[in-house]
Design a protein around this motif. Structure first.
Motif, PDB file in Angstrom:
ATOM      1  N   SER A 153       0.872  -1.251   0.041  1.00 17.56           N
ATOM      2  CA  SER A 153       0.170   0.174  -0.048  1.00 17.56           C
ATOM      3  C   SER A 153       0.907   1.177   0.105  1.00 17.56           C
ATOM      4  CB  SER A 153      -0.817   0.181   1.308  1.00 17.56           C
ATOM      5  OG  SER A 153      -1.704  -1.029   1.093  1.00 17.56           O
TER       6      SER A 153
ATOM      7  N   THR B 124      -3.228   0.188  -3.371  1.00 18.71           N
ATOM      8  CA  THR B 124      -2.904  -1.116  -2.841  1.00 18.71           C
ATOM      9  C   THR B 124      -2.542  -1.997  -4.190  1.00 18.71           C
ATOM     10  OG1 THR B 124      -3.969  -0.857  -0.936  1.00 18.71           O
ATOM     11  CG2 THR B 124      -3.222  -2.801  -1.550  1.00 18.71           C
TER      12      THR B 124
ATOM     13  N   THR C 253     -10.453   0.677  -2.383  1.00 15.86           N
ATOM     14  CA  THR C 253      -9.428   1.126  -1.406  1.00 15.86           C
ATOM     15  C   THR C 253     -10.145   2.381  -0.714  1.00 15.86           C
ATOM     16  OG1 THR C 253      -8.415   2.729  -2.864  1.00 15.86           O
ATOM     17  CG2 THR C 253      -7.444   0.711  -2.944  1.00 15.86           C
TER      18      THR C 253
END
Length: 354
Positions: A226, A248, A262
């Motif tokens: 990430s 990510t 995300t």
């Protein structure tokens, strides 16, 4: 897997540094934290090596490095700490390599790099150090990949990285060395590549979704990368464009997750401490749209799919060095107007750390 609640995370101030420090490097051997080099309040690189002792909550001065340096790359090879490149007292990149034996308590000079380099990224595979990229004295990035053999004290050249860069993030996952981002001169890079240590070949991966510098980078235990926050646009503080975006990459799927999968952070920030701690991504401090350094902290809850506020840091700062040791996050030094001597720990448990 359940993760700790926000009320279970505690900050505790520990013994401060003898003076403010920034661009130092932290390393761990056997659960003990070592701090190497860095710049003092005057911007001068230091030769110091210090060990933090939690028993007495104090810093212990060890034999200093033969070469003062800041921003060095460090690799742990057994009970020894290999210190590579960085910036020297004349503010130029270094090629000198030194090794500290923690059992003998002494330094040895080792074979130098092939050229002077700062911003080298380093990983360890099978007791060998892999040093990636860097910036030379001509201020241009390098794609060089060098492998250090401890027994022979030699650096071997491996196939170069397709995209020259420095200050990249490296992570070893099995036989794969992932290299994400980095910079070319002052420009952030979207390059993302992986080196197969068995096939000795590079593969280009899907580019990072957005260009940014001073982002947080976290690898979780499932092999996901990430990239959090950062600075989308440079310049003075007024024109800086901070972001709270999170991207990510799933190494199993080989793709970046779609934006709807995300969750953005609560606060725009760059140049902050970031770590994976007890099943959560945690971000702390940094710079944002406030005129001074941040003390705010947040942690991602994977089941609730949301960022939650934690107790703030005791000392607001950016550019701090951090390391996770035994499921505890230690944040050391950094900058808050001037180099900071602050040292604090974030941990999850009811009793005191000391």
């Amino acid at each position: 897997m359940s993760v700790p609640g926000t009320h279970e995370y505690h900050w505790q101030s520990l013994a401060q540094l003898s003076s403010g420090r920034v661009y130092h490097t932290l390393s761990e051997i056997g659960g003990q934290m070592y701090m190497l080099g860095g710049c003092d309040a005057g911007g001068r690189p230091c030769p110091t090596l210090e060990l933090y002792s939690p028993e007495g909550d104090r810093w212990i001065a060890l034999p200093p490095m033969p070469t003062a340096r800041a921003g060095a790359a460090v690799a742990v090879l057994g009970k020894q700490i290999l210190v590579v490149g960085g910036v020297g007292e004349d503010q130029s990149p270094l090629k000198v390599v030194e090794m500290y034996n923690t059992e003998e308590g002494r330094w040895r000079k080792r074979s130098s790099l092939r050229e002077t380099l700062m911003g080298v990224s380093i990983a360890v595979k099978d007791s060998r150090a892999l040093a990636v990229g860097g910036m030379g004295a001509d201020l241009l990035p390098r794609g060089i990949l060098q492998q250090y053999d401890l027994r022979k004290d030699v650096w071997a050249l491996l196939p170069p990285m397709p995209t020259p860069r420095y200050d990249a993030n490296t992570h070893l996952l099995g036989n794969k060395l992932y290299v994400a981002g980095g910079r070319h001169c002052k420009r952030p890079m979207k390059a993302f590549e992986v080196y197969d240590t068995e096939c000795r070949s590079w593969t280009m991966l899907p580019l990072m979704p957005c260009k940014r510098s001073y982002a947080g980078v976290i690898w979780d235990k499932a092999g996901r990368l990430s990239v959090l926050g950062g600075l989308r646009h440079g310049g003075g503080h007024q024109s800086s464009k901070f972001t709270k975006n999170v991207n990510t990459f799933d190494t199993n799927q080989g793709t970046w997750l779609k934006s709807e999968e995300t969750v953005t952070m609560k606060t725009m920030r760059a140049d902050f401490a970031a770590a994976f701690l007890r099943g959560r991504m945690v971000v702390a401090g940094g710079l944002g749209h406030e005129p001074s350094a941040l003390d705010t902290v947040e942690a991602f809850h994977p089941q609730r799919k949301k960022w939650e506020k934690l107790a703030p840091m005791n000392f607001p700062r950016c550019s701090a060095s951090s390391i996770v040791i035994r499921e505890r996050l230690l944040v050391v030094g950094g900058v808050n107007q001037v180099p900071s001597s602050a040292h604090e720990i974030l941990y999850v448990k009811e009793e005191e750390y000391l």
